[in-house]
Motif scaffolding. Structure first.
Motif, PDB file in Angstrom:
ATOM      1  N   GLN A  22       0.957  -1.117   0.002  1.00 31.19           N
ATOM      2  CA  GLN A  22      -0.011  -0.040  -0.071  1.00 31.19           C
ATOM      3  C   GLN A  22       0.843   1.247   0.011  1.00 31.19           C
ATOM      4  O   GLN A  22       0.506   2.177  -0.638  1.00 31.19           O
ATOM      5  N   PHE A  23       1.968   1.174   0.814  1.00 35.14           N
ATOM      6  CA  PHE A  23       2.590   2.336   1.015  1.00 35.14           C
ATOM      7  C   PHE A  23       3.580   2.677  -0.342  1.00 35.14           C
ATOM      8  O   PHE A  23       4.002   3.670  -0.880  1.00 35.14           O
ATOM      9  N   ILE A  24       3.975   1.383  -1.075  1.00 30.01           N
ATOM     10  CA  ILE A  24       4.860   1.492  -2.144  1.00 30.01           C
ATOM     11  C   ILE A  24       3.822   2.256  -3.388  1.00 30.01           C
ATOM     12  O   ILE A  24       4.251   3.126  -4.272  1.00 30.01           O
ATOM     13  N   ASP A  25       2.694   1.664  -3.534  1.00 28.89           N
ATOM     14  CA  ASP A  25       1.922   2.352  -4.571  1.00 28.89           C
ATOM     15  C   ASP A  25       1.578   3.920  -4.183  1.00 28.89           C
ATOM     16  O   ASP A  25       1.475   4.498  -5.300  1.00 28.89           O
ATOM     17  N   ARG A  26       1.801   4.448  -3.122  1.00 34.97           N
ATOM     18  CA  ARG A  26       1.541   5.888  -2.604  1.00 34.97           C
ATOM     19  C   ARG A  26       2.742   6.526  -2.887  1.00 34.97           C
ATOM     20  O   ARG A  26       2.672   7.669  -3.351  1.00 34.97           O
ATOM     21  N   TYR A  27       3.833   5.938  -2.248  1.00 33.00           N
ATOM     22  CA  TYR A  27       4.871   6.734  -2.082  1.00 33.00           C
ATOM     23  C   TYR A  27       6.323   6.113  -2.778  1.00 33.00           C
ATOM     24  O   TYR A  27       7.340   6.811  -2.828  1.00 33.00           O
ATOM     25  N   GLY A  28       6.281   5.215  -3.150  1.00 35.94           N
ATOM     26  CA  GLY A  28       7.333   4.383  -4.048  1.00 35.94           C
ATOM     27  C   GLY A  28       7.919   3.365  -2.994  1.00 35.94           C
ATOM     28  O   GLY A  28       7.716   3.370  -1.984  1.00 35.94           O
ATOM     29  N   SER A  29       9.060   3.141  -3.487  1.00 40.63           N
ATOM     30  CA  SER A  29      10.249   2.317  -2.698  1.00 40.63           C
ATOM     31  C   SER A  29      10.301   2.797  -1.246  1.00 40.63           C
ATOM     32  O   SER A  29      10.513   2.114  -0.329  1.00 40.63           O
ATOM     33  N   GLN A  30      10.651   4.239  -1.157  1.00 39.85           N
ATOM     34  CA  GLN A  30      10.858   4.838  -0.032  1.00 39.85           C
ATOM     35  C   GLN A  30       9.731   4.587   1.084  1.00 39.85           C
ATOM     36  O   GLN A  30      10.059   4.453   2.096  1.00 39.85           O
ATOM     37  N   GLY A  31       8.417   4.611   0.528  1.00 36.45           N
ATOM     38  CA  GLY A  31       7.449   4.430   1.424  1.00 36.45           C
ATOM     39  C   GLY A  31       7.468   3.079   2.151  1.00 36.45           C
ATOM     40  O   GLY A  31       7.301   2.855   3.002  1.00 36.45           O
ATOM     41  N   GLY A  32       7.854   2.041   1.025  1.00 36.17           N
ATOM     42  CA  GLY A  32       8.140   0.746   1.879  1.00 36.17           C
ATOM     43  C   GLY A  32       9.006   0.518   2.502  1.00 36.17           C
ATOM     44  O   GLY A  32       8.894  -0.084   3.653  1.00 36.17           O
ATOM     45  N   PHE A  33      10.261   1.151   2.304  1.00 35.50           N
ATOM     46  CA  PHE A  33      11.305   1.074   3.178  1.00 35.50           C
ATOM     47  C   PHE A  33      11.127   1.646   4.584  1.00 35.50           C
ATOM     48  O   PHE A  33      11.548   1.208   5.603  1.00 35.50           O
ATOM     49  N   GLY A  34      10.239   2.697   4.626  1.00 37.60           N
ATOM     50  CA  GLY A  34       9.795   3.336   5.758  1.00 37.60           C
ATOM     51  C   GLY A  34       9.059   2.434   6.577  1.00 37.60           C
ATOM     52  O   GLY A  34       8.986   2.356   7.823  1.00 37.60           O
ATOM     53  N   VAL A  35       8.091   1.553   5.790  1.00 40.09           N
ATOM     54  CA  VAL A  35       7.427   0.449   6.644  1.00 40.09           C
ATOM     55  C   VAL A  35       8.342  -0.632   7.060  1.00 40.09           C
ATOM     56  O   VAL A  35       8.334  -0.937   8.436  1.00 40.09           O
ATOM     57  N   VAL A  36       9.292  -0.829   6.452  1.00 38.90           N
ATOM     58  CA  VAL A  36      10.276  -2.012   6.888  1.00 38.90           C
ATOM     59  C   VAL A  36      11.060  -1.579   8.192  1.00 38.90           C
ATOM     60  O   VAL A  36      11.130  -2.127   9.283  1.00 38.90           O
TER      61      VAL A  36
END
Length: 445
Positions: free
Chosen positions: A399-413
């Protein structure tokens, strides 16, 4: 000089592999250890096979993702129940009917996919693909039963199991993708053969099978309930002799809850990291290199398992557990600062050596944290929590990658990694105190 170098290499090889070869030379151990890995091939292969086959025949990644999520959740829910049944009734009694259910379900599912059956048929059949005996937990239960009293050999055996697990994933994932691209029927057929061959190898080693609660209760001429009560009393006496610290005799102690929650977090942030790395590589035009990055992590983890089991550790288990956990969690938490894929690969290579030892330490903690007659169930709960965490982590990161790109995903990580680490310290006192006591699975029957 070459002769001296050769001698040094032989000596180093003996130190690393000598203990493992000695374990596998014990009667029947090689057969059940290898058999458990072969029978476990559905774990790395089924999800990949379903995804590729469904996308090919139905042209829908959404349907493929939904089915793999259903299978993962069903597996997480069923595994602890199967582990509990194994402890109660025995490995053969539970595994044989479970394997038969899986074979029938796999046959029906691949037939339905290739026949382009209505999607409701796929949704109905897929949960039955979770009928997989906890082969890894049962294998570790056999090792701890055979090596009772020998802590160094037990550590090596659990490390060896970790090596086999890593090898299974390294081989299974790419093999599934190759076979499924050729034919979904071929991929499912190969997996089914692995299940049957591995199950036959494992279950035919009756000499190494630990007695179930039913067997031990029958040997003492009492009911299973009375046997469990006696075991609880023995645990309570041991706890009193050790000053009242450590294991409380209950299954869901503070330490057990903390470990399960930690394993949920491990699964969550590692699956979130995987999908974020794919997104990051895609943004950089290097999507084809993601498999190589993940292979580096698996290879490093395999090496870590080999080296970890080769050493006779004098450092307390709880210190080793928290150290490895810190390395893995904080290391993966730094992905959000990486500027290219090679940086992530280097981080994976460094922290990967602590990945398998983290799991090995978790396995050893089960020897201290859960009642001895429920060891297989405890191991199954670890796998279940990790599977549930994996499903949740990838969903949230997506969900975060769809909105903010890979950095959004890494923030979740990073958030999940730090949260998992914090949760692990909830049971710090329970874990520390329990691992300073004798191993509870060595209680007399």
């Amino acid at each position: 000089m070459p002769r001296q170098l050769k001698a040094a290499l032989v000596e180093a090889g003996h130190r690393v592999f000598g203990g493992y070869s000695a374990l596998l030379r014990l009667p029947h151990t090689a057969r059940f250890a290898v058999g458990s890995v072969i029978a476990s091939m559905p774990f790395p292969m089924v999800g990949m096979t379903i995804t590729i086959s469904v996308q090919h025949y139905y042209g829908s990644y959404s349907l493929a993702g939904a089915l793999t999520a259903i299978q993962a959740v069903a597996l997480a829910l069923v595994s602890p129940m199967l582990g509990k049944l194994v402890d109660k009734f025995g490995q053969r009694q539970v595994s044989i009917p479970t394997v038969l259910v899986w074979v029938v379900a796999a046959t029906v599912l691949i037939t339905a996919i290739t026949a382009h059956a209505p999607t409701w048929v796929l949704y109905l059949v897929t949960p039955f693909m979770a009928a997989i005996p906890p082969w890894g937990a049962m294998s570790r239960s056999r090792w701890t039963h055979l090596l009772r009293g020998d802590h160094r050999a037990t550590n090596q055996a659990l490390s060896l199991s970790g090596v086999f697990d890593e090898a299974m994933w390294v081989i299974g994932n790419p093999l599934a993708s190759i076979l499924a691209v050729i034919s979904g029927v071929l991929a499912f057929s190969f997996t089914g053969i692995c299940v049957l061959v591995g199950a036959l190898m494992f279950l035919s080693c009756r000499e190494t099978e630990p007695p179930s609660q039913t067997d031990m209760a029958r040997a003492q001429g009492i009911t299973r309930k009375e046997y469990r009560e006696r075991q609880a009393q023995q645990v309570a006496r041991l706890r009193a002799q050790e000053g009242g610290n450590g294991h409380s005799g209950a299954f869901w102690s503070a330490g057990m809850i903390a470990i399960c929650a930690t394993w949920f977090g491990l699964g969550a942030f590692q699956s979130a990291a995987s999908i974020s790395i794919i997104a990051f590589a895609t943004e950089q035009g290097m999507k084809q290199m993601t498999g190589f990055v993940f292979a580096c992590f698996s290879f490093s983890s395999l090496v870590g398992a080999l080296l970890y089991g080769a050493k006779n550790w004098t450092i307390p288990l709880w210190k080793r557990f928290y150290f490895c956990l810190l390395v893995v969690n904080l290391g993966i938490g730094t992905f959000m600062f990486a500027r290219n894929l090679w940086t992530i690969m280097v981080i994976y290579l460094i922290i990967g050596v602590c990945q398998a030892p983290t799991w090995i330490n978790g396995n050893q903690l089960m020897l201290h944290l859960v009642p001895p007659i429920r060891f297989t169930e405890g191991m199954a709960w670890l796998s279940a929590m990790n599977s549930i965490g994996s499903s949740a982590g990838s969903a949230v990161a997506g969900q975060f990658i769809d909105r903010y790109g890979s950095q959004g995903g890494f923030g979740v990580v990073t958030t999940l990694a730090l949260a998992s680490l914090a949760i692990a310290f909830v049971g710090f006192h329970q874990i520390r105190n329990s691992t300073e006591e004798p191993i509870l699975t060595e209680l007399p029957a």
